[in-house]
Design a protein around this motif. Structure first.
Motif, PDB file in Angstrom:
ATOM      1  N   PRO A 156       0.796  -1.229   0.000  1.00  0.00           N
ATOM      2  CA  PRO A 156       0.000   0.000   0.000  1.00  0.00           C
ATOM      3  C   PRO A 156       0.830   1.283   0.000  1.00  0.00           C
ATOM      4  CG  PRO A 156      -0.353  -1.254   2.035  1.00  0.00           C
ATOM      5  CD  PRO A 156       0.527  -2.074   1.143  1.00  0.00           C
ATOM      6  N   GLU A 157       2.100   1.185   0.358  1.00  0.00           N
ATOM      7  CA  GLU A 157       2.953   2.380   0.319  1.00  0.00           C
ATOM      8  C   GLU A 157       3.257   2.808  -1.123  1.00  0.00           C
ATOM      9  OE1 GLU A 157       5.825  -1.131   0.568  1.00  0.00           O
ATOM     10  OE2 GLU A 157       3.858  -0.628   1.356  1.00  0.00           O
ATOM     11  N   LEU A 158       3.066   1.906  -2.066  1.00  0.00           N
ATOM     12  CA  LEU A 158       3.237   2.228  -3.483  1.00  0.00           C
ATOM     13  C   LEU A 158       1.876   2.588  -4.071  1.00  0.00           C
ATOM     14  CD1 LEU A 158       5.607  -0.688  -4.528  1.00  0.00           C
ATOM     15  CD2 LEU A 158       6.242   1.682  -4.073  1.00  0.00           C
ATOM     16  N   GLN A 159       1.894   3.386  -5.088  1.00  0.00           N
ATOM     17  CA  GLN A 159       0.673   3.714  -5.827  1.00  0.00           C
ATOM     18  C   GLN A 159       0.992   3.563  -7.309  1.00  0.00           C
ATOM     19  OE1 GLN A 159      -0.605   7.627  -4.616  1.00  0.00           O
ATOM     20  NE2 GLN A 159      -1.494   6.863  -2.737  1.00  0.00           N
ATOM     21  N   VAL A 160       0.989   2.339  -7.766  1.00  0.00           N
ATOM     22  CA  VAL A 160       1.334   2.037  -9.156  1.00  0.00           C
ATOM     23  C   VAL A 160       0.236   2.564 -10.065  1.00  0.00           C
ATOM     24  CG1 VAL A 160       1.860   0.217 -10.825  1.00  0.00           C
ATOM     25  CG2 VAL A 160       2.627   0.000  -8.449  1.00  0.00           C
ATOM     26  N   ASP A 161       0.635   3.366 -11.052  1.00  0.00           N
ATOM     27  CA  ASP A 161      -0.349   3.873 -12.012  1.00  0.00           C
ATOM     28  C   ASP A 161       0.006   3.514 -13.446  1.00  0.00           C
ATOM     29  OD1 ASP A 161       1.762   5.611 -12.433  1.00  0.00           O
ATOM     30  OD2 ASP A 161       0.595   7.435 -12.190  1.00  0.00           O
ATOM     31  N   LYS A 162       1.160   2.852 -13.640  1.00  0.00           N
ATOM     32  CA  LYS A 162       1.563   2.463 -14.997  1.00  0.00           C
ATOM     33  C   LYS A 162       2.538   1.307 -14.910  1.00  0.00           C
ATOM     34  CE  LYS A 162       1.913   3.042 -19.478  1.00  0.00           C
ATOM     35  NZ  LYS A 162       0.862   2.483 -20.288  1.00  0.00           N
ATOM     36  N   VAL A 163       2.326   0.300 -15.759  1.00  0.00           N
ATOM     37  CA  VAL A 163       3.260  -0.820 -15.920  1.00  0.00           C
ATOM     38  C   VAL A 163       3.580  -0.913 -17.400  1.00  0.00           C
ATOM     39  CG1 VAL A 163       3.535  -3.333 -15.824  1.00  0.00           C
ATOM     40  CG2 VAL A 163       2.460  -2.145 -13.924  1.00  0.00           C
ATOM     41  N   VAL A 164       4.861  -1.069 -17.708  1.00  0.00           N
ATOM     42  CA  VAL A 164       5.297  -1.266 -19.091  1.00  0.00           C
ATOM     43  C   VAL A 164       6.088  -2.570 -19.124  1.00  0.00           C
ATOM     44  CG1 VAL A 164       6.579  -0.309 -21.036  1.00  0.00           C
ATOM     45  CG2 VAL A 164       5.429   1.239 -19.434  1.00  0.00           C
ATOM     46  N   ALA A 165       5.542  -3.571 -19.790  1.00  0.00           N
ATOM     47  CA  ALA A 165       6.133  -4.912 -19.787  1.00  0.00           C
ATOM     48  C   ALA A 165       7.434  -4.991 -20.573  1.00  0.00           C
ATOM     49  CB  ALA A 165       5.130  -5.921 -20.343  1.00  0.00           C
ATOM     50  N   TYR A 166       7.644  -4.098 -21.529  1.00  0.00           N
ATOM     51  CA  TYR A 166       8.746  -4.224 -22.487  1.00  0.00           C
ATOM     52  C   TYR A 166       9.827  -3.150 -22.327  1.00  0.00           C
ATOM     53  CZ  TYR A 166       5.581  -0.797 -24.482  1.00  0.00           C
ATOM     54  OH  TYR A 166       4.737   0.280 -24.646  1.00  0.00           O
ATOM     55  N   THR A 167       9.967  -2.531 -21.186  1.00  0.00           N
ATOM     56  CA  THR A 167      10.898  -1.418 -21.011  1.00  0.00           C
ATOM     57  C   THR A 167      12.339  -1.806 -21.327  1.00  0.00           C
ATOM     58  OG1 THR A 167       9.456  -0.480 -19.328  1.00  0.00           O
ATOM     59  CG2 THR A 167      11.726   0.338 -19.396  1.00  0.00           C
ATOM     60  N   ALA A 170      10.455  -5.493 -17.256  1.00  0.00           N
ATOM     61  CA  ALA A 170       9.350  -4.543 -17.116  1.00  0.00           C
ATOM     62  C   ALA A 170       9.733  -3.406 -16.173  1.00  0.00           C
ATOM     63  CB  ALA A 170       8.113  -5.277 -16.580  1.00  0.00           C
ATOM     64  N   ALA A 171       8.863  -2.408 -16.128  1.00  0.00           N
ATOM     65  CA  ALA A 171       9.023  -1.282 -15.206  1.00  0.00           C
ATOM     66  C   ALA A 171       7.640  -0.824 -14.782  1.00  0.00           C
ATOM     67  CB  ALA A 171       9.774  -0.144 -15.884  1.00  0.00           C
ATOM     68  N   PHE A 172       7.576  -0.192 -13.615  1.00  0.00           N
ATOM     69  CA  PHE A 172       6.320   0.416 -13.186  1.00  0.00           C
ATOM     70  C   PHE A 172       6.596   1.784 -12.585  1.00  0.00           C
ATOM     71  CE2 PHE A 172       7.519  -1.726  -9.227  1.00  0.00           C
ATOM     72  CZ  PHE A 172       7.195  -0.790  -8.252  1.00  0.00           C
TER      73      PHE A 172
END
Length: 139
Positions: free
Chosen positions: A65-76, A92-94
């Motif tokens: 919950p300390e993170l607030q992921v709003d984007k994931v890119v599987a192919y970074t 990947a990256a988020f």
């Protein structure tokens, strides 16, 4: 009468998914059913990646919950590897709270790539801002 979501293209779907991920967890899950028709409109390969990206985002936000992921890119950093109903995104990256982080995940869906049956992920270190432009990461 067609669903208003059936008028969206892949780019608009990505934006809608991003908005859906910004909602509090209880509300976000309520919108999952609304995304299904849009996922169904995508080709099989894109659908697998989008469904897995969405699921890993929800799981990280639930588990950390300390993170607030709003984007994931599987192919970074490396192209994901697809095998039937499985996707391995080792590069990947988020994005969370304006910072980007390394991510590895493995995802298995059903045959139509509409539901996730198994997911494991590993969060890596922060990606320095000096690398953002090189890998097309943004604020």
């Amino acid at each position: 009468m067609p669903s208003p979501y059936s008028l969206l293209g892949p780019r608009q779907l990505t934006l809608l998914c991003g908005l859906f991920l910004l909602l509090p967890p209880g509300q976000a899950l309520a919108y999952d059913a609304r995304l299904r028709p849009q996922f169904e409109r995508l080709d099989s390969h894109t659908r697998l990646e989008e469904v897995c990206d969405t699921e890993v985002t929800l799981r990280i936000n639930r588990d950390k919950p300390e993170l607030q992921v709003d984007k994931v890119v599987a192919y970074t950093f490396k192209q994901p590897v697809e095998q039937s109903d499985r996707l391995a995104a080792e590069g990947a990256a988020f994005r969370s709270r304006g910072k980007w982080f390394h991510l590895r995940y493995k995802c298995q869906t059903g045959p139509r790539h509409l539901d996730v049956h198994d997911l494991s992920y590993q969060i890596g270190g922060e990606i320095g801002k000096a690398l953002w432009r090189r890998y097309y990461l943004y604020d």
